[in-house]
Design a protein around this motif. Structure first.
Motif, mmCIF file in Angstrom:
data_model
loop_
_atom_site.group_PDB
_atom_site.id
_atom_site.type_symbol
_atom_site.label_atom_id
_atom_site.label_comp_id
_atom_site.label_asym_id
_atom_site.label_seq_id
_atom_site.Cartn_x
_atom_site.Cartn_y
_atom_site.Cartn_z
ATOM 1 N N ALA A 1 0.816 -1.218 0.000
ATOM 2 C CA ALA A 1 0.000 0.000 0.000
ATOM 3 C C ALA A 1 0.844 1.260 0.000
ATOM 4 O O ALA A 1 0.333 2.348 -0.308
ATOM 5 C CB ALA A 1 -0.936 -0.002 1.210
ATOM 6 N N LEU A 2 2.123 1.142 0.342
ATOM 7 C CA LEU A 2 3.009 2.305 0.377
ATOM 8 C C LEU A 2 3.906 2.385 -0.862
ATOM 9 O O LEU A 2 4.754 3.269 -0.947
ATOM 10 C CB LEU A 2 3.891 2.258 1.627
ATOM 11 N N CYS B 1 2.871 9.471 -3.640
ATOM 12 C CA CYS B 1 1.664 10.293 -3.762
ATOM 13 C C CYS B 1 1.849 11.357 -4.838
ATOM 14 O O CYS B 1 2.948 11.895 -5.005
ATOM 15 C CB CYS B 1 1.357 10.985 -2.432
ATOM 16 N N CYS C 1 -3.938 4.549 11.489
ATOM 17 C CA CYS C 1 -3.356 5.612 10.670
ATOM 18 C C CYS C 1 -2.497 6.536 11.528
ATOM 19 O O CYS C 1 -1.382 6.909 11.145
ATOM 20 C CB CYS C 1 -4.466 6.395 9.978
ATOM 21 N N CYS D 1 -0.042 -0.697 9.123
ATOM 22 C CA CYS D 1 -0.509 -0.426 7.763
ATOM 23 C C CYS D 1 -1.535 -1.478 7.344
ATOM 24 O O CYS D 1 -2.569 -1.154 6.737
ATOM 25 C CB CYS D 1 0.662 -0.417 6.783
ATOM 26 N N ARG E 1 -5.760 -0.993 6.476
ATOM 27 C CA ARG E 1 -6.484 -1.492 5.296
ATOM 28 C C ARG E 1 -7.625 -2.412 5.709
ATOM 29 O O ARG E 1 -8.719 -2.364 5.137
ATOM 30 C CB ARG E 1 -5.499 -2.238 4.383
ATOM 31 N N ARG F 1 -11.776 -1.818 5.028
ATOM 32 C CA ARG F 1 -12.649 -2.784 4.361
ATOM 33 C C ARG F 1 -13.850 -3.172 5.224
ATOM 34 O O ARG F 1 -14.878 -3.621 4.697
ATOM 35 C CB ARG F 1 -11.853 -4.038 3.994
ATOM 36 N N CYS G 1 -10.511 7.564 2.405
ATOM 37 C CA CYS G 1 -9.456 7.576 1.385
ATOM 38 C C CYS G 1 -8.339 8.554 1.758
ATOM 39 O O CYS G 1 -7.166 8.275 1.506
ATOM 40 C CB CYS G 1 -10.037 7.924 0.025
ATOM 41 N N LEU H 1 -6.192 6.774 4.208
ATOM 42 C CA LEU H 1 -5.371 5.736 3.576
ATOM 43 C C LEU H 1 -4.222 6.339 2.778
ATOM 44 O O LEU H 1 -3.172 5.709 2.616
ATOM 45 C CB LEU H 1 -6.242 4.864 2.665
ATOM 46 N N THR H 2 -4.411 7.554 2.289
ATOM 47 C CA THR H 2 -3.353 8.244 1.549
ATOM 48 C C THR H 2 -2.299 8.824 2.472
ATOM 49 O O THR H 2 -1.128 8.970 2.097
ATOM 50 C CB THR H 2 -3.965 9.378 0.699
ATOM 51 N N ARG I 1 1.674 7.313 3.133
ATOM 52 C CA ARG I 1 2.682 7.493 2.081
ATOM 53 C C ARG I 1 2.955 8.973 1.852
ATOM 54 O O ARG I 1 4.107 9.380 1.608
ATOM 55 C CB ARG I 1 2.231 6.827 0.774
#
Length: 294
Positions: free
Chosen positions: A16-17, A21, A196, A246, A250, A254, A274, A277-278, A281
């Motif tokens: 995921a990383l 970005c 997070c 991390c 995720r 979900r 979102c 989740l961003t 990174r």
């Protein structure tokens, strides 16, 4: 070893990383907005921290106003951190302050703009998390005064407090949405926010290790002390924990019950999720370029 090189293995092992970005196309306008706001409220202009670039990555898919408001809050938070950690000043009076200190005046300005369209539930949540930070900072100050080192079990909760838990509340007004209280108080959402927050806070600990050497309030330092590890071993241990969080983030995303919400509410909630989740990174990319930890 630089903070960037220390965090590189994390990027390589967490899918995921993997992708950097995107930078907001209006990054320079965001920077100008932050500088103008900083000067207007009497804070010191700190170009070394590059708060606007962190916000421009975290909000790259949203409008420039969202990124600029978040960047202003980050600027305020970094000034607060410096006052508490480097100058060893007490936590300022905010909601009941007289506005004489620049931090108080800047907070009042941001609060007026940010809270105007938010509900009383959101305002109470923000104020509660602001108090969490104040309490955590006082605990750190007491620990330093008594030379007490937090245990490895205590530290994650304490660190979530000092890192500014209200930052995650700010995503909503920046995006012009609000997460329903019943969803926000549910276990999946809390798991998303806390995982997070842990990822960002622990990455900060890794990045600031050299700069803050001698301060026991660092996950790497605590792991080395309590587990009997060398510093490289403790770094690996913390990176393992970050990778695990991390994955937790995720999983929590979900599990959000989006299918039980009205379509518009589900869309708004997804925007906030979102952005969370961003954030990891975006934060790591910012760490590799900021001069804050040098």
């Amino acid at each position: 070893m630089t903070s960037a090189s220390v965090l590189t293995p994390l990027i390589e092992r967490v899918p995921a990383l993997a992708a950097p970005c995107r930078m907001h196309r209006s990054v320079y306008a965001i920077e100008a907005s932050v500088i103008d706001w900083t000067r207007r409220t009497g804070l010191r202009v700190d170009r070394r921290s590059s708060c606007h670039r962190l916000a421009a990555r975290a909000f790259a898919e949203f409008d420039a106003g969202s990124a600029a408001l978040f960047a202003q809050w980050l600027t305020w938070l970094f000034h607060l951190d410096d006052q508490i950690d480097e100058e060893r000043q007490p936590y300022p009076r905010l909601f009941d302050g007289n506005g004489e200190h620049p931090l108080e005046a800047a907070f009042a300005d941001l609060w007026r703009i940010t809270s105007v369209s938010m509900s009383d539930d959101w305002r109470l949540r923000f104020a509660t998390n602001l108090q969490r930070q104040a309490d955590a900072c006082r605990t750190e100050a007491d620990n330093r005064a008594s030379s007490r080192v937090p245990t490895i079990e205590e530290y994650p909760g304490l660190r979530r407090g000092t890192a500014g838990p209200y930052l995650y509340d700010l995503v909503e007004p920046c995006l012009g949405v609000e997460v329903p209280p019943e969803l926000h108080e549910g276990e999946p959402w809390q798991a998303l926010v806390e995982s997070c927050a842990d990822v960002s806070a622990w990455c900060n600990d890794v990045a600031s290790l050299a700069k803050e050497r001698g301060d026991a309030h660092n996950f790497v330092v605590i792991a080395a002390r309590e587990l009997g590890l060398s510093e490289p071993e403790a770094l690996d241990w913390v990176l393992d924990r970050i990778a695990g969080r991390c994955a937790d983030m995720r999983t929590a995303a979900r599990r959000l019950p989006l299918d039980t919400l009205p379509v518009k509410v589900a869309r708004d909630v997804s925007k906030v999720a979102c952005a969370y989740l961003t954030a990891p990174r975006a934060h790591i990319d910012w760490i590799t370029e900021t001069e804050r930890y040098t």
